[in-house]
Design an enzyme around this catalytic site. Structure first.
Site, PDB file in Angstrom:
ATOM      1  CB  THR A 139       9.324  48.202  -8.924  1.00  9.55           C
ATOM      2  OG1 THR A 139       9.733  47.375 -10.028  1.00  9.55           O
ATOM      3  CG2 THR A 139       9.846  49.610  -9.121  1.00  9.55           C
ATOM      4  CB  ALA A 163      11.282  45.759 -13.899  1.00  8.07           C
ATOM      5  CB  ILE A 208      15.432  40.559 -15.114  1.00  7.16           C
ATOM      6  CG1 ILE A 208      15.708  41.248 -16.455  1.00  7.16           C
ATOM      7  CG2 ILE A 208      14.186  39.675 -15.194  1.00  7.16           C
ATOM      8  CD1 ILE A 208      16.258  40.304 -17.527  1.00  7.16           C
ATOM      9  CE  LYS A 209      12.383  42.473  -6.299  1.00  9.66           C
ATOM     10  NZ  LYS A 209      11.629  43.586  -5.708  1.00  9.66           N
ATOM     11  CB  VAL A 210      13.370  35.730 -11.432  1.00  6.67           C
ATOM     12  CG1 VAL A 210      13.500  36.232 -12.867  1.00  6.67           C
ATOM     13  CG2 VAL A 210      14.739  35.390 -10.854  1.00  6.67           C
TER      14      VAL A 210
END
Ligand code: G3P
Length: 217
Positions: free
Chosen positions: A27, A56, A82-84
Site C-alpha cells: 500500500t 504500510a 514498513i515502507k520508507v
C-alpha cells in the site's frame, strides 16, 4: 516470482487470495486515500487475511519521525513490512528499523545507485518504479535488470520488488529478468489470464459441443 497485490481493496485481495495468487500486499498513501479507509484499520484487516508481508508506508520526512511511525505501524501485526521512501533520511530509518528486526520496503526507487544504498541499509525489499520511468520515456525494465545484476554481483539478499506495474508485459518482463517479487493492481494480475486465442478457441469448442447434443451433467 512472488505476487504482491498493490491495493487496499480487501474484496479484491480476498478474491486473488482464494486462488493462491497473493504472496503479500503493498500500500502507499495514494492507495489508502483511494480505499477511503483508516490506515490502521484497513491495514490490520489486510494483515489478518494474508500470510505474507503487508507494506504500510510512513509519511514523515525526517528519520526520527519515520522511525516512530514505522514502530507504530509494526504494532499492527507480525507481517507488517514498513515502507520508507528512498531519501537519505529514509535510509537512516531503514537501517535503524531493520536492525530492530523489522521488515523494510524501500520505495520510490528510480536508480540502481539508490537500490545499492537500500541494500546496504538493510532493506528487505527494494521497490523500483517501472511505470513511472516509462512515463517519462526512460526504460523501467532496464532498471530492474541493472539492480538484478548488481545484487547478484555482490550477493545482496534484498529482494527486488518490481513496482508501478501497469500492464501484463511488465509482469512478464520482470519475471524474465528475475525480479523476486512483482506488485501489481488486481486488474493486471487478472488480465494475465486473458488471451484472445483462448476466447476464440473456447467459442469454437462450445459451438461444436452444442452440435453433439451431449451433456456432461
Ligand atoms: O507500488 C507502487 C505503485 O503503487 C505505484 O504505482 O501506478 O502509481 O506508478 P503507480
Amino acid at each position: 516470482m512472488k505476487f504482491f497485490v498493490d491495493t487496499a481493496d480487501v474484496a479484491a485481495i480476498a478474491e486473488l487470495n482464494e486462488l493462491g495468487m497473493v504472496d503479500g500486499v503493498t500500500t502507499n498513501p495514494s492507495i489508502i486515500l483511494k480505499s477511503g479507509r483508516d490506515i490502521l484499520e484497513v491495514t490490520k484487516e489486510i494483515c489478518d487475511m494474508v500470510d505474507g508481508p503487508v507494506s504500510a508506508e510512513v509519511v514523515a520526512l525526517d528519520a526520527d519521525s519515520m522511525i516512530a511511525e514505522g514502530r507504530k505501524l509494526a504494532e499492527i501485526a507480525e507481517n507488517i513490512c514498513i515502507k520508507v521512501p528512498l531519501t537519505w533520511d529514509g535510509l537512516k530509518a531503514c537501517k535503524v528499523l531493520s536492525s530492530e528486526g523489522h521488515k523494510l520496503n524501500v520505495t520510490l526507487c528510480f536508480s540502481a545507485n539508490q537500490a545499492l544504498l537500500a541494500a546496504k541499509a538493510g532493506a528487505t525489499f527494494i521497490s523500483p518504479f517501472i511505470g513511472r520511468l516509462d512515463d517519462i520515456n526512460l526504460d523501467g525494465m532496464e532498471l530492474i535488470a541493472d539492480i538484478r545484476a548488481i545484487y547478484d554481483n555482490y550477493g545482496f539478499t534484498t529482494e527486488i520488488l518490481a513496482a508501478s506495474i501497469r500492464n501484463v508485459n511488465h509482469m512478464k518482463d520482470a519475471a524474465l529478468i528475475g525480479a523476486d517479487v512483482a506488485t501489481a493492481p488486481p486488474s493486471v494480475i487478472k488480465a494475465m489470464a486473458s488471451h484472445v486465442l483462448t476466447d476464440k478457441g473456447l467459442e469454437a469448442f462450445l459451438k461444436d459441443w452444442e452440435k453433439t447434443g451431449q451433456k456432461i451433467l
